[in-house]
Scaffold this active site. Structure first.
Site, PDB file in Angstrom:
ATOM      1  N   GLU A  25      11.158  -4.739   2.267  1.00  0.00           N
ATOM      2  CA  GLU A  25      11.300  -3.265   2.021  1.00  0.00           C
ATOM      3  C   GLU A  25      11.866  -2.400   3.172  1.00  0.00           C
ATOM      4  O   GLU A  25      11.499  -2.757   4.451  1.00  0.00           O
ATOM      5  CB  GLU A  25       9.675  -2.819   1.803  1.00  0.00           C
ATOM      6  N   ASN A 175       7.722  -1.059 -10.047  1.00  0.00           N
ATOM      7  CA  ASN A 175       6.991  -1.641  -8.903  1.00  0.00           C
ATOM      8  C   ASN A 175       5.687  -0.747  -8.976  1.00  0.00           C
ATOM      9  O   ASN A 175       5.579   0.470  -8.938  1.00  0.00           O
ATOM     10  CB  ASN A 175       7.655  -1.346  -7.649  1.00  0.00           C
ATOM     11  N   GLU A 176       4.625  -1.279  -9.060  1.00  0.00           N
ATOM     12  CA  GLU A 176       3.156  -0.917  -8.830  1.00  0.00           C
ATOM     13  C   GLU A 176       3.056   0.525  -9.379  1.00  0.00           C
ATOM     14  O   GLU A 176       2.686   1.578  -9.067  1.00  0.00           O
ATOM     15  CB  GLU A 176       2.856  -0.525  -7.318  1.00  0.00           C
ATOM     16  N   TYR A 250      -3.383  -8.506  -2.042  1.00  0.00           N
ATOM     17  CA  TYR A 250      -3.431  -8.688  -0.709  1.00  0.00           C
ATOM     18  C   TYR A 250      -4.673  -9.003  -0.389  1.00  0.00           C
ATOM     19  O   TYR A 250      -5.581  -8.402  -1.014  1.00  0.00           O
ATOM     20  CB  TYR A 250      -2.823  -7.461  -0.065  1.00  0.00           C
ATOM     21  N   GLU A 301       3.928  -9.517  -4.541  1.00  0.00           N
ATOM     22  CA  GLU A 301       3.718  -9.352  -3.133  1.00  0.00           C
ATOM     23  C   GLU A 301       2.266 -10.011  -2.869  1.00  0.00           C
ATOM     24  O   GLU A 301       1.453  -9.732  -3.685  1.00  0.00           O
ATOM     25  CB  GLU A 301       3.548  -7.908  -2.798  1.00  0.00           C
ATOM     26  N   GLN A 352       5.330  -9.262   4.657  1.00  0.00           N
ATOM     27  CA  GLN A 352       6.846  -9.024   4.414  1.00  0.00           C
ATOM     28  C   GLN A 352       7.497  -9.781   5.524  1.00  0.00           C
ATOM     29  O   GLN A 352       7.134 -10.424   6.325  1.00  0.00           O
ATOM     30  CB  GLN A 352       7.256  -7.521   4.515  1.00  0.00           C
TER      31      GLN A 352
END
Length: 492
Positions: A25, A175-176, A250, A301, A352
């Site tokens: 990103e 995204n999100e 996460y 992610e 990432q």
């Protein structure tokens, strides 16, 4: 003793190479001073890309790389990143309020596609479905995908140095969207997705479109999204152009990136193990709408999210953190989970790549170091495209989780077994029992192990690195000993 049964007659499916995907990103130091140093830099580079990173990254055979966000995608205008670099605008990065850094747009569509070509990865573009129109995303697809000289946008691509179309097989539409991507409800986003997918389908029918899924394991989001998505469309994915559905997870932190207790070691590993529940439960809801599994599950992610500031930039690079042996164990556990559910997961992108969360590299100036996470991906890369074998693990307890995590695959008569010892301070004896197979000779055991809080630095780049040894194997059973806090691969 721990026992891992490897059931050769029970193939789960082919392990999609994209399970070993990555994410990059425009945030903090991921691109600028991480991946990109510029063509005029004194740092050795290939057309502006950090040469050492390119070469090391290519060695682990990255199958796919997601770009340009993440949240950065929510305000990204693809036109800012094309044309002569000296004429590109400087814009406000999504993360400006966090670190005050602006976006130079020196890395845009052409540069990113070239980077993917250099490392052998396929691009996965995350398109802005929050602040721009479906027509603009459709135009980006036309610019990238249409044959040389065929349309005005294809001609513009040629004028910018790339006459031939780009090979971009994966496009995320949003995204999100439950958060920074518009604070949408599942129904809001389903309506947005239907519109974007329908408009873009006219120029990218052969490409895979990926929809935004939930934050973590929200089953309510998934049910409501698919209910609205399929409403009036006969419940067939082809009617609304959806090929993938992306979850973000996460596992957070316990302690700090580099300082934690034994109890916090197990706390974080327990959070990491929850990935299996997410996959099983999300896939279960998806199956109720898509029983034939035409829509692949994507973990867009994933990784550990510790407090930033522990990396070499001392907090300058937003979210940059060191990755210890604990993070490597999380990576091994997570990839084992993906392997064991290769019939459910079509893609996963660790977040990432460099100078950020759960990174494979840390870089600054003319220095670069591979983190323990890098070695896990290197050790496990041969699972890509192999036949996933069912494993049954009878494990002792370490803290409140199983002491051993395992997955196995076979390709061309060769087996790779990945074993993770989750114990903070105890070795693990593991008996391997092959059902329907046998060892044809000695094997190679490669182990990544160190003190739980050990990590690599510019000054000591090999503090954590794998070590290989030969092991005697015979018959259908063998015993191997795994060091405490380790990720090991056995090849035979």
């Amino acid at each position: 003793m721990n026992t891992v049964h490897i059931l050769y007659p029970e193939h789960i499916g082919t392990i999609n190479p994209n399970i070993y995907g990555h994410f990059s990103e425009h945030i903090g130091g991921v691109f600028y001073d991480g991946i990109w140093v510029g063509e005029d830099s004194k740092v050795p580079n290939i057309h502006g890309f950090r040469k050492e990173l390119v070469e090391l990254f290519a060695k682990i055979k990255p199958p796919v790389l997601r770009w340009p966000g993440g949240c950065f995608a929510e305000t990204y205008d693809w036109r800012d990143g094309i044309g002569p670099r000296e004429k590109r605008p400087t814009t406000v990065n999504w993360w400006y309020n966090d670190d005050g850094r602006l976006e130079s747009n020196q890395v845009g569509t052409h540069e990113f596609v070239e980077f993917c070509s250099l490392v052998g990865a396929k691009p996965c573009f995350a398109a802005n479905a929050t602040t721009t129109t479906p027509m603009e995303i459709r135009n980006w697809m036309e610019y990238c995908l249409f044959p040389e000289g065929s349309t005005t946008l294809a001609q513009l691509r040629g004028q910018n140095g790339s006459p031939a179309p780009f090979d971009i097989p994966y496009w995320g539409l949003g995204n999100e969207n439950w958060g920074g991507g518009g604070n949408m409800t599942p129904e809001d986003y389903a309506a947005v997705y239907r519109k974007y997918a329908m408009v873009c389908d006219s120029v990218a029918r052969s490409r895979a479109f990926v929809a935004c899924g939930p934050n973590g394991n929200s089953l309510d989001w998934t049910r409501r999204f698919f209910q609205k998505l399929f409403d009036g469309l006969d419940g067939h994915p082809n009617n609304c152009k959806i090929d993938g559905y992306a979850v973000h997870y996460y596992c957070g932190t316990a302690g700090t990136a580099t300082q934690f207790t034994k109890e916090q070691w197990y706390e974080l590993l327990t959070k990491a193990a929850y990935m299996e529940d997410i996959i099983v439960q999300q896939r279960g809801v998806m199956d109720s709408y898509d029983p034939q599994r035409r829509i692949g599950m994507v973990v867009d992610e994933w990784g550990c999210w510790h407090q930033g500031g522990s990396g070499p930039s001392k907090g300058y690079n937003l979210f940059e953190q060191q990755s210890t042996m604990r993070d490597a164990v999380v990576a091994g556990m997570t990839l084992n989970i993906f392997n064991n559910h290769c019939d459910k997961v079509m893609m996963a992108n660790v977040a990432q790549l460099v100078n950020n969360l759960h990174s494979l590299f840390l870089a600054g100036g003319d220095q670069l170091v591979a983190t323990p996470n890098y070695y896990v991906f290197d050790m496990m890369k041969e699972h890509q495209g192999a036949g996933g074998l069912r494993t049954v693990v009878e494990a002792e307890q370490a803290g409140n989780i199983a002491q051993v995590s395992a997955s196995a695959s076979v390709k061309d008569g060769k087996t790779l077994v990945t074993l993770v010892n989750t114990s903070y301070d105890q070795e693990a004896e593991v008996r391997l029992a092959l059902q329907g197979g046998g060892f044809a000779g000695d094997g190679e055991l490669v182990c990544l192990s160190a003190k739980p809080d050990a990590y690599n630095t510019f000054e000591d780049p090999q503090a954590v690195r794998p070590v290989s040894s030969k092991v005697a194997l015979n018959g259908s059973e063998a015993v191997v000993t795994l060091p405490a806090a380790s990720v090991c691969c056995l090849r035979f």
